[in-house]
Design an enzyme around this catalytic site. Structure first.
Site, short mmCIF file in Angstrom:
data_model
loop_
_atom_site.label_atom_id
_atom_site.label_comp_id
_atom_site.label_asym_id
_atom_site.label_seq_id
_atom_site.Cartn_x
_atom_site.Cartn_y
_atom_site.Cartn_z
CB ALA A 207 -0.92 0.02 1.22
CG PHE A 208 -0.43 5.53 -0.07
CD1 PHE A 208 0.14 6.60 0.60
CD2 PHE A 208 -1.74 5.20 0.21
CE1 PHE A 208 -0.58 7.32 1.54
CE2 PHE A 208 -2.47 5.90 1.14
CZ PHE A 208 -1.89 6.97 1.81
CE LYS A 209 -2.03 5.01 5.24
NZ LYS A 209 -3.07 4.61 4.31
CG ASP A 210 5.06 -0.23 2.14
OD1 ASP A 210 5.12 -0.41 3.37
OD2 ASP A 210 4.57 -1.06 1.35
CG MET B 289 5.97 3.30 8.12
SD MET B 289 5.41 4.71 9.11
CE MET B 289 3.65 4.59 8.86
#
Ligand SMILES: *Cc1c(COP(=O)(O)O)cnc(C)c1O
Length: 462
Positions: free
Chosen positions: A110-113, A116
């Site tokens: 997901a784009f959170k990577d 993060m």
């Protein structure tokens, strides 16, 4: 670069301090005092560069003296080395004038990577310098938690506690949080909604004695460094479709307003972003706020796009601060009113917001139908969050202006919703293929700040 709080009463910090702190001590969110800008020539020079090089150029002016160029270059290189696509954030065409920006090629798909993984590297650099140890506390609707655990698992000097709403995340999301075996990873299933998790997070951060005792650090999208990392792909995507020589519109599946806020910063930096379209599911507080000027909290209705099942949208406070002309007193008042259910946005601020943001909402049925439509029209399989974005983008495409919709997760992260739409169960990428065979480890907790505090004190590994 100096960072100030949206509520105007917290200490001014440098980049590294603002990153380690997360939530400001006056309850507000940190933002840079001034937004750096690029000339058209500087933006044009991004064309054809590796993602990492554009990231270095975009991020550098926000970092000040916190990290050297070499430190930053190394951190960015390590952050994105594990992505499974050499472009990191590739564009795929859906239709004439409509493109998909694939943001799911990182370790937790997901784009959170994007944010993060970089924060993990920057925290390591900062902790190595200070010798501190910290307790990371996060609240997640599913994807932030897995991305944070992936970025911080096994690091010395760090414990990572992630609260997720029990029974309200997808099985893949849950397993990504509960299967890492590292001792410093603590997944907490909270009896409540994502908004409850986020409210408890704020309770713990606002208890300054507790906060200092465990050296609490936040990696939620309230953390400025997260927003910063997400600015980069607006630049790479827009430049590959002709910016700065032409305007580009974006549609962003939105929950906490972090990802789309990053787009508005890219615009403020000089990228010719035309419209930023807020795409929501049935939890449509942001769409209602932009349409009516009333920001009113409803009740969260679980949906097939669970990462957007949010009513209180944290980062909207940052957009309000800018729209109110950086008036911390006005923002503090609005946030007080929010405690009793909502507030009216002033006419001036609403007008300022509408200059940048448009919005739409789609129903569950429309979302499912759009997954099937895109499969039929293009052969692409999209996740339900992306489908919300695509459905709304289709109503906002302007002649001659490319529209880019952000594909926020891989379809295999939400296999039930995808299978219901097209009868095909999307497969996990190879690095996650054994996810369903790994043992799970989680702790159920009440929606209660005191219980959370005792648990964190007892479980910390140092
Ligand atoms: C987090 C998330 C969103 C919402 O992003 P915000 O920055 O909270 O607006 C949308 N889609 C997916 C898949 C997500 O994980």
């Amino acid at each position: 670069m100096r960072y100030v709080s949206t509520r105007g009463r917290a200490e001014v910090l440098d980049f590294s301090q603002a990153m380690m702190t997360g939530l400001a001590r006056d309850g507000g969110l940190y933002l840079p005092e001034t937004i750096p800008t690029f000339s058209a020539e500087e933006i044009a020079a991004f064309e054809g560069l590796p993602y990492e090089e554009v990231a270095l150029r975009v991020i550098t002016p926000f970092v000040g003296d916190s990290f050297s160029q070499d430190e930053l270059r190394g951190a960015i290189a390590r952050a994105y080395a594990g992505f499974d696509h050499v472009a990191r954030a590739p564009l795929v065409q859906l239709a004439p004038g409509h493109h998909l920006l694939e943001l799911f090629h990182g370790p937790t798909i997901a784009f959170k990577d994007f944010a993060m993984q970089l924060i993990g590297q920057l925290f390591q650099l900062a902790l190595a310098k200070s010798g501190d140890r910290i307790t990371i506390l996060g609240a997640t609707s599913g994807d932030t938690g897995s991305a944070a655990i992936e970025a911080f698992k096994g690091l010395p000097n760090v414990d990572v506690f992630i609260m997720y709403p029990h029974g309200r995340v997808s099985e893949v999301q849950r397993r990504q949080m509960t299967t890492p075996a590292e001792e410093n990873v603590h997944a907490l299933a909270v009896a409540g909604t994502f908004d409850d998790c986020q409210a408890r997070l704020k309770d713990l951060f606002n208890d300054h004695a507790f906060r200092d005792e465990v050296h609490l650090a936040g990696v939620n999208s309230i953390n400025w460094a997260r927003v910063l990392a997400q600015i980069v792909y607006y630049f790479t995507a827009a430049v590959s479709l002709g910016a700065p020589g032409r305007e580009i519109d974006f549609t962003v599946p939105t929950g906490n307003f972090g990802d789309i806020f990053a787009g508005s910063i890219a615009k403020a930096m000089g990228l010719p972003v035309g419209r930023l379209v807020v795409a929501t599911n049935q939890n449509d507080i942001l769409h209602r706020a932009l349409a009516t000027g009333e920001y009113r909290v409803g009740t969260v209705e679980p949906s097939i796009s669970p990462s957007m099942d949010i009513q209180v949208s944290s980062n909207f406070e940052r957009a309000l601060w800018l729209a109110y002309g950086r008036d911390g007193v006005a923002v503090s008042q609005l946030m007080d009113e929010l405690k009793s259910g909502g507030f009216a946005i002033s006419q001036g601020a609403l007008q300022a917001l509408r200059e940048t943001f448009e919005s739409g909402r789609v129903s569950e049925d429309e979302t499912t139908a759009m997954i099937a439509t895109i499969r039929a029209e293009t052969g692409e399989v999209i996740c339900p969050h992306t489908a919300v974005g695509v459905a709304i983008a289709r109503g906002h495409i302007r002649p001659g202006v490319p529209m880019i919709t952000l594909a926020t997760a891989h379809p295999a992260k939400f296999p039930d919703a995808v299978e219901a739409a097209i009868g095909i169960r999307p497969e996990l990428p190879p690095h996650m293929a054994d996810l369903f065979g790994r043992p799970e480890r989680t702790t159920q907790v009440e929606n209660d700040a005191d219980q959370l505090k005792s648990l964190i004190l007892a479980r910390r590994t140092a």
